[in-house]
Design an enzyme around this catalytic site. Structure first.
Site, PDB file in Angstrom:
ATOM      1  N   HIS A 193       0.830  -1.201   0.000  1.00 16.08           N
ATOM      2  CA  HIS A 193       0.000   0.000   0.000  1.00 16.08           C
ATOM      3  C   HIS A 193       0.867   1.256   0.000  1.00 16.08           C
ATOM      4  O   HIS A 193       2.056   1.218   0.304  1.00 16.08           O
ATOM      5  CB  HIS A 193      -0.924   0.033   1.226  1.00 16.08           C
ATOM      6  CG  HIS A 193      -2.123  -0.858   1.099  1.00 16.08           C
ATOM      7  ND1 HIS A 193      -2.052  -2.225   1.289  1.00 16.08           N
ATOM      8  CD2 HIS A 193      -3.412  -0.580   0.794  1.00 16.08           C
ATOM      9  CE1 HIS A 193      -3.265  -2.746   1.119  1.00 16.08           C
ATOM     10  NE2 HIS A 193      -4.099  -1.766   0.809  1.00 16.08           N
TER      11      HIS A 193
ATOM     12  N   LYS B 163      -0.955   4.954   4.543  1.00 19.08           N
ATOM     13  CA  LYS B 163      -1.872   4.024   5.212  1.00 19.08           C
ATOM     14  C   LYS B 163      -1.407   3.818   6.644  1.00 19.08           C
ATOM     15  O   LYS B 163      -0.244   3.489   6.881  1.00 19.08           O
ATOM     16  CB  LYS B 163      -1.925   2.697   4.453  1.00 19.08           C
ATOM     17  CG  LYS B 163      -2.890   1.692   5.061  1.00 19.08           C
ATOM     18  CD  LYS B 163      -3.085   0.505   4.136  1.00 19.08           C
ATOM     19  CE  LYS B 163      -4.014  -0.534   4.757  1.00 19.08           C
ATOM     20  NZ  LYS B 163      -5.351   0.001   5.075  1.00 19.08           N
TER      21      LYS B 163
END
Length: 274
Positions: free
Chosen positions: A163, A167
């Site tokens: 990601h 995040k």
């Protein structure tokens, strides 16, 4: 049949996902944006549609979350809160929404199993629908179903999730959910071949139930990606899902908004409502 549009409150409206949700809601004939909540002080008072890039919607961004829930709860049609905020606040957000009779659709990950169980009991008592969706992508649901099928034939599996570096939680909710799905099949994976020693703590990733390892990567340039890698003597079977645009989540978000007002309990996972 829904005679009136479903009123929608977007919490986390100025975030990347929140802006996509606002665009999607604005384009849907059966939904109407009633509120946009965000903590970003630089955007308070600005038009949510203009911030999202879809034109003027005459819905200002506010940080008054509870008053907006009260406002949405006054509508004749059942209201929905879509939450893409932060793991630290999502639990309280869901409880507040249910208390006001506003149906939560949760895309924020990071809730603990205990918190999810508590919210499920709270939703049951209130007979209020709630959806917690670790991943709104149809492609990810298909990947998970393929992984379940493959697990019948492979005893070794590891998960890698990748990601963007903004995040906050790791592993991703999607990776945790994928591991849970495999762990519920009644077998233990990755039988030990040697006694492993981690020279640096965490080198082998996090250990989920039934011996499943999850590895998390965080880098700028990534959006959301997941690999489920199965191994057996002489072969590797890799399932991978890549996100290139957050618009891929919007069909799942819109489906969830329409479904949650029909529910009386908490449901976890997009695959349960497809």
């Amino acid at each position: 049949m829904v005679n009136q549009p479903i009123p929608v409150l977007v919490n986390g409206a100025a975030g990347k996902m929140g802006r996509e949700v606002i665009k999607a809601v604005a384009q849907a004939d059966d939904l109407v944006l009633m509120g946009a909540v965000d903590r970003n002080p630089d955007l308070l008072g600005q038009d949510a549609g203009e911030v999202a890039g879809c034109g003027t919607l005459e819905v200002p961004i506010t940080n008054d979350f509870q008053p907006m829930l009260a406002f949405v709860s006054q509508e004749k049609q059942l209201g929905v809160m879509v939450d893409f905020t932060h793991p630290d606040s999502v639990y309280d957000n869901v409880r507040s929404a249910i208390a006001y009779g506003v149906r939560p659709v949760i895309g924020t990950t990071g809730l603990s199993p205990e918190q999810i169980q508590d919210l499920a009991e709270f939703a049951d008592k209130a007979s209020t629908g709630c959806l917690i969706i670790p991943n709104f992508s149809i492609g990810m649901v298909l990947l998970q179903q393929a992984a379940i099928r493959a697990s019948q034939y492979f005893d070794h599996v590891e998960i890698i999730e990748l990601h963007h570096n903004q995040k906050a939680d790791a592993p991703s909710g999607t990776a945790i959910q994928t591991a849970q799905m495999l762990a519920e099949l009644g077998k233990t994976f990755n039988p030990a071949q040697v006694e492993e020693t981690e020279k640096i703590a965490g080198a082998r990733g996090s250990l989920a139930d039934e011996g499943i390892r999850i590895h998390s990567v965080r880098l700028p340039g990534l959006i959301a990606h997941q690999e489920v890698i199965f191994g057996a003597p002489g072969q590797i079977y890799t399932l991978r899902h890549d996100t290139s645009d957050r618009a891929c989540y919007m069909p799942g978000v819109l489906l969830s908004i329409r479904k949650v007002i029909q529910l009386k309990t908490l449901v976890y996972g997009l695959e349960k409502i497809l």
